[in-house]
Design a protein around this motif. Structure first.
Motif, PDB file in Angstrom:
ATOM      1  N   ARG A 133       5.687   6.321   7.455  1.00  0.00           N
ATOM      2  CA  ARG A 133       4.727   7.062   8.287  1.00  0.00           C
ATOM      3  C   ARG A 133       5.441   8.197   9.021  1.00  0.00           C
ATOM      4  O   ARG A 133       6.468   7.981   9.691  1.00  0.00           O
ATOM      5  CB  ARG A 133       4.060   6.116   9.286  1.00  0.00           C
ATOM      6  CG  ARG A 133       2.962   6.768  10.109  1.00  0.00           C
ATOM      7  CD  ARG A 133       2.316   5.743  11.021  1.00  0.00           C
ATOM      8  NE  ARG A 133       1.266   6.347  11.831  1.00  0.00           N
ATOM      9  CZ  ARG A 133       0.013   6.495  11.455  1.00  0.00           C
ATOM     10  NH1 ARG A 133      -0.363   6.085  10.246  1.00  0.00           N
ATOM     11  NH2 ARG A 133      -0.888   7.043  12.253  1.00  0.00           N
ATOM     12  N   HIS A 144       6.544  -1.372   4.632  1.00  0.00           N
ATOM     13  CA  HIS A 144       5.138  -1.407   4.250  1.00  0.00           C
ATOM     14  C   HIS A 144       4.973  -1.782   2.778  1.00  0.00           C
ATOM     15  O   HIS A 144       4.017  -2.475   2.400  1.00  0.00           O
ATOM     16  CB  HIS A 144       4.484  -0.061   4.535  1.00  0.00           C
ATOM     17  CG  HIS A 144       5.065   1.084   3.768  1.00  0.00           C
ATOM     18  ND1 HIS A 144       6.425   1.357   3.731  1.00  0.00           N
ATOM     19  CD2 HIS A 144       4.472   2.030   2.984  1.00  0.00           C
ATOM     20  CE1 HIS A 144       6.635   2.414   2.982  1.00  0.00           C
ATOM     21  NE2 HIS A 144       5.475   2.837   2.511  1.00  0.00           N
ATOM     22  N   GLY A 148       3.166  -5.164   1.375  1.00  0.00           N
ATOM     23  CA  GLY A 148       2.090  -5.013   0.404  1.00  0.00           C
ATOM     24  C   GLY A 148       2.348  -5.769  -0.881  1.00  0.00           C
ATOM     25  O   GLY A 148       1.437  -6.414  -1.433  1.00  0.00           O
ATOM     26  N   THR A 300       0.292   4.303   0.163  1.00  0.00           N
ATOM     27  CA  THR A 300       0.124   4.793   1.527  1.00  0.00           C
ATOM     28  C   THR A 300       1.475   4.788   2.214  1.00  0.00           C
ATOM     29  O   THR A 300       2.393   4.058   1.807  1.00  0.00           O
ATOM     30  CB  THR A 300      -0.866   3.921   2.315  1.00  0.00           C
ATOM     31  OG1 THR A 300      -1.011   4.438   3.638  1.00  0.00           O
ATOM     32  CG2 THR A 300      -0.389   2.491   2.398  1.00  0.00           C
ATOM     33  N   SER A 302       1.760   4.114   5.498  1.00  0.00           N
ATOM     34  CA  SER A 302       1.634   3.317   6.713  1.00  0.00           C
ATOM     35  C   SER A 302       1.546   1.834   6.386  1.00  0.00           C
ATOM     36  O   SER A 302       1.272   1.440   5.244  1.00  0.00           O
ATOM     37  CB  SER A 302       0.396   3.747   7.502  1.00  0.00           C
ATOM     38  OG  SER A 302       0.432   5.128   7.793  1.00  0.00           O
ATOM     39  N   ASN A 304      -0.143  -1.768   6.228  1.00  0.00           N
ATOM     40  CA  ASN A 304      -1.503  -2.254   6.041  1.00  0.00           C
ATOM     41  C   ASN A 304      -1.414  -3.744   5.700  1.00  0.00           C
ATOM     42  O   ASN A 304      -0.911  -4.113   4.647  1.00  0.00           O
ATOM     43  CB  ASN A 304      -2.217  -1.492   4.927  1.00  0.00           C
ATOM     44  CG  ASN A 304      -3.655  -1.933   4.769  1.00  0.00           C
ATOM     45  OD1 ASN A 304      -4.186  -2.699   5.583  1.00  0.00           O
ATOM     46  ND2 ASN A 304      -4.311  -1.452   3.732  1.00  0.00           N
ATOM     47  N   TYR A 305      -1.913  -4.566   6.625  1.00  0.00           N
ATOM     48  CA  TYR A 305      -1.874  -6.013   6.429  1.00  0.00           C
ATOM     49  C   TYR A 305      -3.195  -6.565   5.892  1.00  0.00           C
ATOM     50  O   TYR A 305      -3.281  -7.760   5.630  1.00  0.00           O
ATOM     51  CB  TYR A 305      -1.540  -6.720   7.748  1.00  0.00           C
ATOM     52  CG  TYR A 305      -0.193  -6.359   8.321  1.00  0.00           C
ATOM     53  CD1 TYR A 305       0.962  -7.012   7.893  1.00  0.00           C
ATOM     54  CD2 TYR A 305      -0.072  -5.367   9.288  1.00  0.00           C
ATOM     55  CE1 TYR A 305       2.204  -6.690   8.429  1.00  0.00           C
ATOM     56  CE2 TYR A 305       1.164  -5.035   9.824  1.00  0.00           C
ATOM     57  CZ  TYR A 305       2.293  -5.701   9.387  1.00  0.00           C
ATOM     58  OH  TYR A 305       3.516  -5.377   9.907  1.00  0.00           O
ATOM     59  N   ASN A 306      -4.182  -5.716   5.744  1.00  0.00           N
ATOM     60  CA  ASN A 306      -5.515  -6.163   5.354  1.00  0.00           C
ATOM     61  C   ASN A 306      -5.747  -5.836   3.873  1.00  0.00           C
ATOM     62  O   ASN A 306      -5.799  -4.660   3.491  1.00  0.00           O
ATOM     63  CB  ASN A 306      -6.576  -5.488   6.215  1.00  0.00           C
ATOM     64  CG  ASN A 306      -7.951  -6.114   6.023  1.00  0.00           C
ATOM     65  OD1 ASN A 306      -8.166  -6.934   5.132  1.00  0.00           O
ATOM     66  ND2 ASN A 306      -8.886  -5.723   6.888  1.00  0.00           N
ATOM     67  N   ASP A 309      -9.105  -3.678   3.186  1.00  0.00           N
ATOM     68  CA  ASP A 309      -9.376  -2.436   3.914  1.00  0.00           C
ATOM     69  C   ASP A 309      -8.310  -1.399   3.579  1.00  0.00           C
ATOM     70  O   ASP A 309      -7.173  -1.489   4.052  1.00  0.00           O
ATOM     71  CB  ASP A 309      -9.405  -2.696   5.431  1.00  0.00           C
ATOM     72  CG  ASP A 309      -9.742  -1.432   6.220  1.00  0.00           C
ATOM     73  OD1 ASP A 309     -10.327  -0.512   5.629  1.00  0.00           O
ATOM     74  OD2 ASP A 309      -9.412  -1.383   7.420  1.00  0.00           O
ATOM     75  N   GLY A 310      -8.667  -0.432   2.763  1.00  0.00           N
ATOM     76  CA  GLY A 310      -7.807   0.716   2.526  1.00  0.00           C
ATOM     77  C   GLY A 310      -6.682   0.478   1.542  1.00  0.00           C
ATOM     78  O   GLY A 310      -6.493  -0.615   1.003  1.00  0.00           O
ATOM     79  N   MET A 312      -2.896   0.190  -0.052  1.00  0.00           N
ATOM     80  CA  MET A 312      -1.770  -0.662   0.311  1.00  0.00           C
ATOM     81  C   MET A 312      -0.588  -0.329  -0.595  1.00  0.00           C
ATOM     82  O   MET A 312      -0.735  -0.266  -1.823  1.00  0.00           O
ATOM     83  CB  MET A 312      -2.147  -2.143   0.178  1.00  0.00           C
ATOM     84  CG  MET A 312      -1.048  -3.105   0.581  1.00  0.00           C
ATOM     85  SD  MET A 312      -1.628  -4.827   0.618  1.00  0.00           S
ATOM     86  CE  MET A 312      -2.615  -4.806   2.112  1.00  0.00           C
TER      87      MET A 312
END
Length: 368
Positions: A133, A144, A148, A300, A302, A304-306, A309-310, A312
């Motif tokens: 990021r 990240h 992922g 990405t 950044s 992302n743990y979800n 959503d979005g 990864m």
């Protein structure tokens, strides 16, 4: 009184001691094969050195091939003369098998050496604790991508392992060659050979039907990897279940234990070590896939743990994107790509070690 006639000794008949002496009468010393190998390598090096005087280049692969051929011919000839033709053929086949093993190991050693040499330079505390990021040049890390990779692979395992395990149990314990079982076996064989990009397209098309085109989520990557894992899990589990002796099942049935409980308490615990190994092989098969994750999970910079959503990031896609989209300085991007590849290999090795440990712990104990 008649004279007793003494028959002359028959050379065709001999005692076992004499036979063993004749079979083992000639034997090459232990150092002889190594000496012949050195002689073959030296003769081949001399030939290629003379050739290199004219061409200006010493052909190392050609030298290795000619050395191997000279060694095989020499060891067979010398062994056949000294030890006999049978022993000579044995040494020839042993040499061929050894050379084939070394040839098979060359790509593995070359890849491992290249990744380690180029990837170690990128390893640092920042590399493992930061993401990309707001990083446009040097610096940044792969935290990240590691997160992922682990989340997507774990979700793929949660999806594929129960499906593969139950499918294998049906094929072995309930199917017994019926038409449905034959159809499932055919489909599993077909799925084993599908390209990974097809699995990614399937997952993307499936989610695009409900969420619209252009969607990217981690769970999509998990579904794509699960499609690749299921046939491997089915095949490995099926083979392990078939190795369980029928006598164990029959003994359980004789005690009045129902079939489902026999499978749970007898069949699966007996084959759990092999099943675990097969599952880990399936995980190692998909954890390095790039094409399906590039289509489904995307990339990405950044954390992302979800999974739902979005986009990864994953290690293989991160390495690919860093190498293909080099910025300034380019060396920083290339180093991060090699570092991600090295970390991915280490994770696969760790998973295999864990699988061996689990297999050893849960393997059935044969003695008291």
């Amino acid at each position: 009184m008649s004279a007793t006639t003494i028959a002359p000794p028959n050379p065709a008949s001999s005692t076992p001691v004499e036979d063993s002496r004749r079979i083992t009468s000639g034997k090459l010393p232990t150092w002889a094969p190594w000496a012949l190998l050195g002689l073959a390598a030296g003769a081949s090096a001399l030939i290629f050195f003379i050739v290199s005087l004219a061409s200006g280049d010493f052909n190392v692969p050609g030298w290795l091939v000619v050395s191997a051929l000279l060694y095989l011919a020499t060891v067979f000839t010398v062994s056949a003369v000294v030890e006999g033709r049978r022993k000579g053929i044995d040494r020839l086949v042993t040499g061929v098998v050894t050379i084939a093993f070394l040839i098979a190991m060359l790509p593995l050693v070359s890849v491992a050496t290249t990744v380690i040499v180029n990837g170690v330079a990128a390893l640092s505390a920042e590399f493992f604790t930061n993401s990309m990021r707001n990083v446009v040049g040097e610096g940044g890390g792969i935290l990240h991508a590691i997160v992922g990779t682990l989340l997507i692979t774990l979700a793929a395992a949660v999806i594929s392992i129960p499906i593969g395990l139950f499918t294998a149990i049906y094929l072995v314990e309930y199917g017994a060659g019926n038409r449905l079982a034959r159809g499932i076996t055919f489909l599993v064989d077909v799925m084993t050979g599908i390209p990974s990009i097809v699995a990614g397209l399937f997952a993307y098309a499936l989610f695009a039907l409900f969420l619209g085109p252009g969607i990217r989520m981690g769970i999509m990557g998990s579904v794509a990897l699960a499609v690749l894992m299921i046939p491997v899990v089915v095949r490995a589990t099926e083979e392990m279940l078939r190795l369980v002796p029928n006598e164990l099942r029959e003994a359980s049935y004789a005690l009045g234990v129902p079939k489902w409980l026999t499978i749970v308490k007898v069949v699966i615990p007996t084959s759990i070590a092999g099943i675990t190994t097969g599952v880990m092989l399936a995980v190692a098969r998909v954890i390095g896939e790039t094409a399906p994750l590039l289509l489904t999970a995307g990339i990405t910079a950044s954390m992302n743990y979800n999974l739902f959503d979005g986009r990864m990031a994953t290690l293989p896609v991160f390495a690919y994107s860093q190498y293909m989209n080099q910025g300034i300085p380019a060396s920083a991007f290339i180093d991060r790509a090699w570092g991600a590849a090295l970390v991915l290999i280490v994770i696969v090795m760790a998973l295999n070690l864990i699988a061996r440990l689990v297999a050893r712990i849960f393997a059935p104990k044969l003695g008291r």
